[in-house]
Design a protein around this motif. Sequence first.
Motif, PDB file in Angstrom:
ATOM      1  N   VAL A  35       0.843  -1.207   0.000  1.00 51.77           N
ATOM      2  CA  VAL A  35       0.000   0.000   0.000  1.00 51.77           C
ATOM      3  C   VAL A  35       0.877   1.256   0.000  1.00 51.77           C
ATOM      4  O   VAL A  35       0.615   2.206  -0.742  1.00 51.77           O
ATOM      5  N   ASP A  36       1.932   1.248   0.809  1.00 52.48           N
ATOM      6  CA  ASP A  36       2.838   2.399   0.849  1.00 52.48           C
ATOM      7  C   ASP A  36       3.515   2.621  -0.504  1.00 52.48           C
ATOM      8  O   ASP A  36       3.646   3.766  -0.962  1.00 52.48           O
ATOM      9  N   ALA A  37       3.930   1.538  -1.154  1.00 54.13           N
ATOM     10  CA  ALA A  37       4.615   1.645  -2.440  1.00 54.13           C
ATOM     11  C   ALA A  37       3.697   2.190  -3.519  1.00 54.13           C
ATOM     12  O   ALA A  37       4.106   3.004  -4.351  1.00 54.13           O
ATOM     13  N   VAL A  38       2.437   1.745  -3.509  1.00 54.63           N
ATOM     14  CA  VAL A  38       1.480   2.248  -4.498  1.00 54.63           C
ATOM     15  C   VAL A  38       1.186   3.727  -4.237  1.00 54.63           C
ATOM     16  O   VAL A  38       1.125   4.538  -5.175  1.00 54.63           O
ATOM     17  N   ASN A  39       1.004   4.088  -2.986  1.00 51.42           N
ATOM     18  CA  ASN A  39       0.770   5.494  -2.652  1.00 51.42           C
ATOM     19  C   ASN A  39       1.925   6.372  -3.114  1.00 51.42           C
ATOM     20  O   ASN A  39       1.717   7.489  -3.610  1.00 51.42           O
ATOM     21  N   ALA A  40       3.149   5.878  -2.967  1.00 48.06           N
ATOM     22  CA  ALA A  40       4.327   6.680  -3.282  1.00 48.06           C
ATOM     23  C   ALA A  40       4.632   6.732  -4.777  1.00 48.06           C
ATOM     24  O   ALA A  40       5.115   7.751  -5.279  1.00 48.06           O
ATOM     25  N   ASN A  41       4.330   5.639  -5.493  1.00 42.30           N
ATOM     26  CA  ASN A  41       4.786   5.538  -6.885  1.00 42.30           C
ATOM     27  C   ASN A  41       3.684   5.615  -7.936  1.00 42.30           C
ATOM     28  O   ASN A  41       3.984   5.843  -9.107  1.00 42.30           O
ATOM     29  N   ARG A  42       2.438   5.372  -7.543  1.00 33.12           N
ATOM     30  CA  ARG A  42       1.298   5.394  -8.477  1.00 33.12           C
ATOM     31  C   ARG A  42       1.602   4.601  -9.758  1.00 33.12           C
ATOM     32  O   ARG A  42       1.634   5.152 -10.864  1.00 33.12           O
TER      33      ARG A  42
END
Length: 222
Positions: A38-45
Amino acid sequence: MRAVIAEDLVLLRDGLSRAFRAHDIDVVAEVGDAGALVDAVNANRPDIAIVDVRMPPTFRDEGARATRLLRDRFPAMGILVLSHTIDPVLALTLASDRAEGFGYLLKDRVLDVSVFIDSVRLVAAGGTTIDPAVISGGLARRTGALAVLSDRERDVLSEMARGRSNAAIAADLYISERTVDAHVRSILLKLDLAPSAEANRRVQAALAWLLAGDESGSAPMP
């Protein structure tokens, strides 16, 4: 195309990353648990997330729950779920509300790199792919309702639920597109599903029908 990989098995995660980069897919993050996903998706889209169903800490349904969250939060992002087991209820639950940009494959499919990469590109572009073994499992739960369909119509329905176009179904089943179109009309009529020319709506209809076969009337997360 930009991708995030969420897989706790380091060797598989590394293999996926290498395959992606060999096919010009930019891996922007590699993570081993649902929170980091979830953090990676939030940060990288990214354009797509590859998600293992079961991840730390309990190895039960963390990946599936993260998938639900991310599909709600980032509807334009594709998500391809990987699983060791055939779980039609879970697959159809995750896809039933919105089939676009969703895939569910058994991890064995990763062994065929070209097929797997094609599936990744399809899902990232908004398409749908469901592992044939999962579809077969879902169809098996509908043996009573399936009695109204011919054997060939069942074959066509299985292909429809995988997101296949009429042309692709015709090629796979070695029949004409005209014959496929006739089967599709017959299937929709027999199952009381509203006909639609849109491939995504056909997939949604097929998935919704398969999901309705659950005796409980709902499909809880595992």
